[in-house]
Scaffold this active site. Structure first.
Site, PDB file in Angstrom:
ATOM      1  N   HIS A  43       0.866  -1.193   0.000  1.00 16.17           N
ATOM      2  CA  HIS A  43       0.000   0.000   0.000  1.00 16.17           C
ATOM      3  C   HIS A  43       0.900   1.240   0.000  1.00 16.17           C
ATOM      4  CE1 HIS A  43      -3.786   2.162   1.066  1.00 16.17           C
ATOM      5  NE2 HIS A  43      -2.937   3.011   1.650  1.00 16.17           N
ATOM      6  N   ASP A  74      -1.977 -10.196   1.151  1.00 18.19           N
ATOM      7  CA  ASP A  74      -1.181  -9.301   0.320  1.00 18.19           C
ATOM      8  C   ASP A  74      -2.098  -8.549  -0.645  1.00 18.19           C
ATOM      9  OD1 ASP A  74       0.818  -7.999  -1.019  1.00 18.19           O
ATOM     10  OD2 ASP A  74       1.578  -9.771  -2.078  1.00 18.19           O
ATOM     11  N   GLU A  87       0.751  -1.683   4.512  1.00 18.17           N
ATOM     12  CA  GLU A  87       1.289  -0.317   4.442  1.00 18.17           C
ATOM     13  C   GLU A  87       2.498  -0.151   5.368  1.00 18.17           C
ATOM     14  OE1 GLU A  87      -0.172   4.317   4.377  1.00 18.17           O
ATOM     15  OE2 GLU A  87      -1.338   2.880   5.563  1.00 18.17           O
TER      16      GLU A  87
END
Length: 784
Positions: A684, A732, A741
């Site tokens: 992310h 994932d 993230e």
């Protein structure tokens, strides 16, 4: 037949004596071993009561000890403090480590086997003491049987007398006088002066004109008459006939050239920079460390250097600080995570942690070629932090960029766009030190720690210290204090991401680092006087008080103050707080190694009640603190410590726990992007997920990359994702940031753990102050 008179042969007669040399207590021209007499005076505190005893009974004789009036048969292990004066708050100079046995049925008589360990700079070493200690006698004598370090080859005696005895607790203070001889100098090869019978050495016709060399290979004699031959002396006589002087001269010349060559090679090997060899077991950790540092290059904001190591990043945020309400220079710094916001609080935490690792482990960074790299990262962050505090207006800038999408306007959360393409407004949030005590305290810590990293650049180091000192004084002089996220205009937008639950730990943290940076004891006074309250309130407010992260500095404070006590104890009036901090640090280590709550893959769960992912962020900081604390104990030459509830831990247990947090997991994947063959591919992260094709993508265009199921076109090498949940499951997916993230603060903890776990350099311990893998005294460079 013609006859010729032969020329006399050159006769070389060499007699080598291996002599049983003599010794006196004074240095003289014929003596290899120069000795000096030394006297040490100090006080030993044998504490058998309370929650933190330094003498613990480990064995007793069944059916005998408890019935014996002399406690016959009991064995106690000790780690007693040695102080300069009789008061417990007096300056700590060492530890008495060993054991004593109650070895008499007639009286309280101890058989003591103790190592007196001294760790003052320049006098590190130990003295070994063995003997009978009849505690009721006025003065007792024991033998000094050896020593190490600065007290190598020590021999002599110890006089012990009881200074005080608490009849209720049994705690004792003993006065020690240690008198001993030790070797002052001992060359490995020191030739005996050459004894020559005549004015010439060669040629010689006398069998007694010889070279006598004493290599000191045999023990020295107690014979005080040096001219008396030893009965062990032996003489070997060799008659060498030189029949060809030309060949002999060639031999001498060749031999001389060989000696010169060997000497030259030895000199070059000594003077040229040494190539360090990294052990095979550290190769993977070295690669992981190299990659983890790259993440910070990927997060840089502002005009990037031409040699920036991340190719899919360019200049960005060039107008940061100029908004509708502010006109200041806030260009630079780091984007916090996968978004394009710059949060000052986690940035300051990151710089503090990275600076701490360089102060402790700069030798390791140097060995793996990353010292300049990590210092560049710290410089980039600390220069930005200097901009976030305006001393003329006493203003702190807590955030650049917006998370407030309630109005529907474009901001750094609603827009999925590379930093280089940003064109929407980026507001700046401002605070006062009183309304952001936590942010101010962490900034003080970061600037102070960074000043120690750049101590060789005096101008920049002093600039960092001056800003930190001004900010700290602004906080403590204000009657009003609070957390920055409790004020809407200051940190209200950060609540969802970095909600601060307290400020006292940051103020103690900042005060401790400012003391180390300046040597000003008023900052230590603040830190020690407020440590206990900070520890109590933080544990109560934050629940998991053992978690070290951007919100909770208490565990790190425990370890940092324990370091101060162990290796540079300032003594009274700070001793009580430092004792509490080291005891708390011991308890913290016990909580780590006890594995109270871990996943099936071995990942520590410090908030097991949380149903979401178990962030790796807290696991790596636990790994860092445990390994670092173990390194401190290695310097102390102690094998472990004890803590509350009868628990204890060893250095090896700390190392094992620390290493366990970096081992493989049930998912059979790496949570460090780019490391190994299987790692997260949908991180992310805006810059990593949008192709670097020199095209500008609008916010609307960028959304398709957020929802794409494809791998990121740019591999964000070195990013550590939050990790699995409590059941070791991991998803994932780019649109599930709680799994994928990465953050600045998370990677800072990872770097700290990795460099701590690296095998220390192969050079001998103690070289350039490096001991146990850490720089033992570098952190104290500014203390008087």
């Amino acid at each position: 037949m013609a006859t010729t008179k032969s020329n006399p042969l050159f006769i070389l007669t060499i007699t080598i004596f291996i002599t049983h040399s003599t010794t006196t207590t004074k240095a003289n021209s014929n003596n290899l071993h120069q000795e000096k007499q030394s006297h040490l005076h100090f006080y030993l505190h044998d504490i058998v009561s309370g929650p933190n005893p330094t003498a613990v009974r480990v064995a007793a004789a069944p059916n005998t000890t408890n019935q014996s009036p002399t406690t016959f048969g009991a064995v106690a292990v000790i780690d007693d403090p040695l102080t300069e004066g009789p008061d417990a708050q007096s300056r700590l100079i060492g530890r008495a480590q060993g054991m004593y046995m109650f070895a008499s049925e007639e009286e309280v008589g101890l058989l003591m086997v103790v190592n007196l360990v001294f760790f003052e700079s320049g006098r590190e070493g130990s003295v070994a003491v063995v003997g009978r200690n009849a505690v009721k006698e006025g003065v007792r004598e024991m033998a000094v049987v050896g020593g190490s370090g600065a007290y190598r080859f020590a021999r002599g005696y110890v006089l012990v007398s009881t200074y005080s005895l608490d009849g209720v607790t049994g705690d004792t203070v003993d006065e020690f006088d240690v008198l001993f001889y030790m070797e002052e100098q001992r060359p490995l090869y020191s030739p005996h002066p050459i004894s020559v019978a005549g004015p010439r050495l060669l040629p010689s016709a006398s069998r007694w004109n010889s070279i006598e060399i004493d290599y000191g290979l045999l023990p020295t004699s107690s014979n005080t008459f040096e001219f008396t031959p030893s009965k062990y002396s032996k003489s070997f006589e060799f008659n060498l006939s030189i029949t060809n002087k030309k060949s002999f001269k060639r031999f001498i010349l060749g031999f001389a050239l060989f000696i010169i060559l060997v000497a030259t090679i030895t000199l070059l090997a000594t003077l040229l920079p040494r190539k360090h060899v990294v052990r095979e077991s550290s190769l993977n950790l070295t690669l992981a460390l190299n990659q983890a540092l790259l993440f910070f290059d990927a997060q840089k904001s502002g005009p990037l250097p031409k040699n920036n190591l991340v190719r899919f990043r360019g200049d960005s945020g060039l107008f940061d600080g100029n908004s509708t309400t502010t006109h200041v220079d806030l260009v630079g710094g780091f984007y916090d995570s996968g978004n394009n916001i710059k949060f000052s609080f986690p940035t300051a935490y990151t710089i503090t942690i990275l600076s701490w690792t360089v102060i402790e482990y700069h030798e390791k960074y140097s060995v793996v070629g990353e010292l300049d790299h990590v210092k560049d990262i710290i410089s980039w962050g600390s220069m930005y932090l200097l901009k976030t505090f305006d001393s003329t207006t006493s203003t702190l800038y807590s955030q650049v960029g917006s998370t407030n999408n309630e109005t529907g306007a474009t901001d750094d959360i609603s827009c999925w766009q590379r930093p280089e393409d940003m064109s929407y407004p980026r507001p700046v949030l401002t605070c006062t030190p009183s309304s952001a005590s936590d942010l101010a305290g962490e900034t003080v810590a970061a600037l102070s720690a960074a000043s120690l990293v750049f101590k060789e650049n005096n101008t920049y180091s002093q600039r960092l210290i001056q800003s930190a000192q001004t900010l700290f004084e602004a906080i403590v002089s204000s009657p009003k204090r609070g957390t920055y996220t409790s004020s809407g205009g200051c940190g209200g937008q950060a609540r969802e991401y970095y909600n601060s639950t307290g400020y006292r730990d940051e103020l103690v943290w900042g005060g401790a680092w400012l003391f180390l940076a300046t040597g000003n004891v008023s900052f230590l006074k603040y830190a020690t006087e407020n440590f206990d309250y900070a520890m109590t309130t933080t544990t109560t407010m934050e629940g998991g008080g053992e978690i070290f992260d951007w919100d909770n500095k208490v565990p790190a404070i425990m370890v940092l103050l324990a370091r101060l006590r162990y290796l540079r104890d300032p003594g009274y009036p700070y001793e009580d707080a430092l004792i509490k901090s080291s005891a708390a640090a011991d308890d913290l280590m016990c909580s780590y190694v006890s594995h109270q709550s871990i996943t099936s893959g071995g990942l520590i769960l410090q908030r097991p009640e949380s149903g979401g992912p178990a962030p790796l962020q807290s696991a790596v900081t636990a790994a860092f603190l445990s390994k670092l604390y173990g390194d401190y104990l290695t310097v102390l030459r102690t094998g472990g410590r004890s803590c509350k509830g009868g628990w204890s831990f060893t250095i090896e247990a700390l190392r094992s726990f620390s290493a366990s947090q970096a081992r493989s997991n049930p998912m059979k994947m790496s949570y460090l992007v780019g490391f190994g063959d299987h790692y997260p591919s949908q991180v992310h992260h805006r810059a990593a997920s949008i192709p670097w094709d020199r095209r500008r993508y609008s916010c609307e265009e960028g959304k398709r990359w957020l929802s794409s199921q494809e791998r990121n076109p740019n591999v964000l090498v070195g990013a550590m994702v939050p990790g699995p949940d409590r059941y070791d499951n991991f998803t994932d997916k780019r649109d599930e940031p709680w799994f994928t993230e990465p953050t600045l603060s998370g990677n800072a903890g990872l770097v700290a753990a990795l460099v701590a776990l690296l095998d220390r350099p192969a050079d001998p311990p103690g070289r350039d102050g490096i001991d146990g893998g850490i720089d033992k005294m570098g952190i104290f460079v500014n203390l008087a």
